[in-house]
Design a protein around this motif. Structure first.
Motif, mmCIF file in Angstrom:
data_model
loop_
_atom_site.group_PDB
_atom_site.id
_atom_site.type_symbol
_atom_site.label_atom_id
_atom_site.label_comp_id
_atom_site.label_asym_id
_atom_site.label_seq_id
_atom_site.Cartn_x
_atom_site.Cartn_y
_atom_site.Cartn_z
ATOM 1 N N GLY A 230 11.115 -5.295 -58.771
ATOM 2 C CA GLY A 230 12.318 -6.069 -59.097
ATOM 3 C C GLY A 230 11.898 -7.441 -59.560
ATOM 4 N N GLY B 8 16.187 -3.664 -60.631
ATOM 5 C CA GLY B 8 15.464 -2.957 -59.586
ATOM 6 C C GLY B 8 14.882 -1.702 -60.210
ATOM 7 N N VAL C 189 9.027 -5.394 -54.554
ATOM 8 C CA VAL C 189 10.032 -6.216 -55.227
ATOM 9 C C VAL C 189 9.538 -7.652 -55.360
ATOM 10 N N GLY D 115 16.581 -5.209 -56.327
ATOM 11 C CA GLY D 115 15.539 -4.653 -55.469
ATOM 12 C C GLY D 115 16.126 -3.921 -54.285
#
Length: 560
Positions: free
Chosen positions: A362, A372, A337, A210
């Motif tokens: 992510g 990611g 994320v 991420g």
């Protein structure tokens, strides 16, 4: 005075006035807390000396009377005996490995406020190893099963068995190609199509974490706008890259990052007036605690931790922010994320009904493997210029779009499309809000000074009586069979497939732990307030700082 000199002088005065006005507006848009002033926070952190409580002070730092201190002492060492017997193998391997594993050293040192660290780490060690995981439970090396509220830092959305299946199915799908890098397995094309549909955006790029996805988003924003500065909001986390983590934890102070107050008209005013801002980063998790850092027990000095979601207000804020960014040509980046696929199938963008220019994903999207992802508008995702072919925006990584990661991702996206998974998203807020309300009702009825606040399945524990010892709850919870991450009661992360029976078991254990902690005297108040506790901590720090300076000022024996 000559006309040209007058013109230069006038221009200089105007420029100074404009610069001063910009500085004033920027200062007004900062959050008044220390977290809102990254440079100052770093300087203050560098001046705080270590000081710890020994066994004679550990149990009465709040001036508790001897009977209460003795009650706490007995409870603490009784818990220590339980830990030594129940977690023997897990703790032994952790202790043997920690000297060579820096992550374990850090997390074991910051589970509680540093003043209490030494005694707690010695007697209540928390093991860092597990033997098994299934659904929303984990089992340690001693065979103890825990209800897992670490959520694997947000990865465990659907239960660990789902991710085991994703990894196995993904590996089988790409096995013939294997770990060939550079060219893509055909599953990548399938993932791109599905991610475009989920995000509502034009293009996709794959990364290994991420943090890397956020780095690429910021780099592209700067590339296409030609502007140097980025805006992040007070308390928000966007990974550990320098430019998005300008305060404590970063040994340097990025010079092109502005940390502004969230949900503030003054922040919108700055965005409207400045011409050097490339992008604004938003972490939707901040809706649970705007302008506050992620709550961690290591910073739990009193009971002033607060949390709570006003979804309508946060939605209005994001829409206003979206409008200003569009009008000023500022790239709006939604950092999903953590929240991606957790608040809604379409993530926080769908939950708050806002369309960013770029969105990062992510954690859970990798199907249990590291990943990611960046999705964005075509105009912002392009990494080169047709008219200036040498002016490019590089972004590569050896393991980007690794076949095994892409296979696991495809399996995870398959699970998202299953009717059973779709059913988990039905009335998601209603379900988790009702669960939080029910637990709060039981805590109230039991006269326990604990409450929970939630953003759907992401919870925070709050405390209603002033105390220096709230961080002890994480150790009682572990003894009761609930696993938390190293930030303790600041972040409880549930798997969406937690059914009513599992939640009931968690609730019973949670209340059991709170009752045990209360019985051991940790929530005695004696008329103290959060303000007096904070003053006490500050006074201790100042006295220790002065003592350090006094010692340094002494002449060395060689000079006497």
């Amino acid at each position: 005075m000559r006309p040209w000199l007058l013109a230069v002088a006038t221009g200089s005065v105007v420029a100074l006035a404009q610069s001063g006005r910009q500085r004033l507006l920027l200062s007004q848009a900062k959050h008044p807390s220390l977290a809102g002033h990254a440079g100052l926070a770093r300087r203050v952190a560098g001046m705080i000396p270590y000081h710890g409580y020994d066994a004679s002070r550990m149990f009465c730092v709040d001036q508790a009377p001897p009977p209460i201190a003795e009650l706490r002492r007995d409870g603490f060492f009784r818990l220590a005996q339980l830990y030594a017997a129940k977690f023997e193998k897990t703790n032994a391997l952790t202790a043997a490995t920690a000297p060579a594993l820096s992550d374990l050293q850090f997390t074991s040192g910051y589970r509680v406020p540093f003043q209490f660290r030494d005694l707690v780490r010695e007697h209540l060690p928390v093991g860092g190893f597990l033997a098994a995981g299934s659904a929303a439970t984990v089992t340690d090396l001693d065979g103890n099963m825990f209800h897992d509220l670490t959520g694997s830092y947000g990865v465990n959305l659907l239960g660990y068995d789902v991710y085991k299946s994703c990894i196995a199915r993904g590996a089988e799908r790409v096995a013939e190609l294997g770990p060939v890098l550079g060219a893509y397995h055909p599953v990548v094309a399938e993932n791109v199509t599905r991610l475009r549909a989920l995000s509502g955006l034009d293009e996709v790029s794959f990364h290994m974490s991420g943090t890397e996805a956020v780095m690429q988003a910021v780099r592209l924003a700067r590339y296409h706008t030609g502007r140097p500065r980025i805006v992040r909001f007070c308390g928000a986390y966007h990974g550990w890259w320098d430019d998005v983590q300008p305060g404590i934890g970063n040994p340097t102070l990025p010079g092109r990052t502005l940390t502004l107050a969230e949900m503030s008209e003054r922040t919108l005013r700055v965005l409207r007036q400045r011409r050097d801002i490339a992008c604004v980063l938003v972490n939707p998790l901040q809706a649970l605690h705007p302008n506050r850092a992620a709550p961690a027990d290591g910073a739990l000095l009193d009971s002033s931790r607060g949390a709570g979601v006003d979804r309508d207000a946060y939605t209005r804020w994001l829409r206003a922010l979206r409008a200003v960014c569009y009008a000023r040509g500022i790239v709006l980046i939604l950092d999903e994320v953590f929240t991606g696929f957790r608040l809604a199938r379409g993530g926080a963008a769908a939950y708050f009904d806002v369309q960013p220019d770029l969105v990062t994903y992510g954690k859970t999207l990798g199907g249990g493997l590291p990943v990611g992802v960046l999705c964005g508008r075509a105009a912002v995702m392009k990494r080169f210029r047709d008219d200036r072919p040498v002016d490019v925006c590089l972004a590569r990584g050896t393991f980007n779009a690794h076949p095994y990661v892409m296979g696991a991702m495809a399996a995870f996206l398959d699970h998202l499309d299953q009717p059973a998974t779709a059913a988990l998203y039905q009335d998601l807020d209603r379900l988790w809000d009702a669960r939080a309300s029910a637990l709060n009702g039981r805590l109230h009825d039991a006269m326990l000074p604990v409450r929970v606040a939630n953003l759907s399945s992401i919870w925070t524990v709050c405390y209603s009586v002033p105390s220096r010892y709230n961080w002890m709850l994480q150790y009682y919870l572990r003894a009761a069979g609930i696993a938390l991450s190293w930030v303790g009661t600041g972040r409880l992360i549930f798997s969406l497939n937690t059914n009513d029976d599992a939640f009931e078991a968690i609730s019973v254990r949670f209340i059991q732990a709170c009752r045990a902690m209360q019985a051991d005297g940790w929530w005695w108040t004696g008329g103290t307030s959060n303000r007096s506790l904070r003053r006490q901590v500050l006074r201790e720090m100042l006295m220790t700082r002065l003592e350090v300076l006094r010692i340094r000022a002494r002449p060395s024996p060689a000079k006497q």
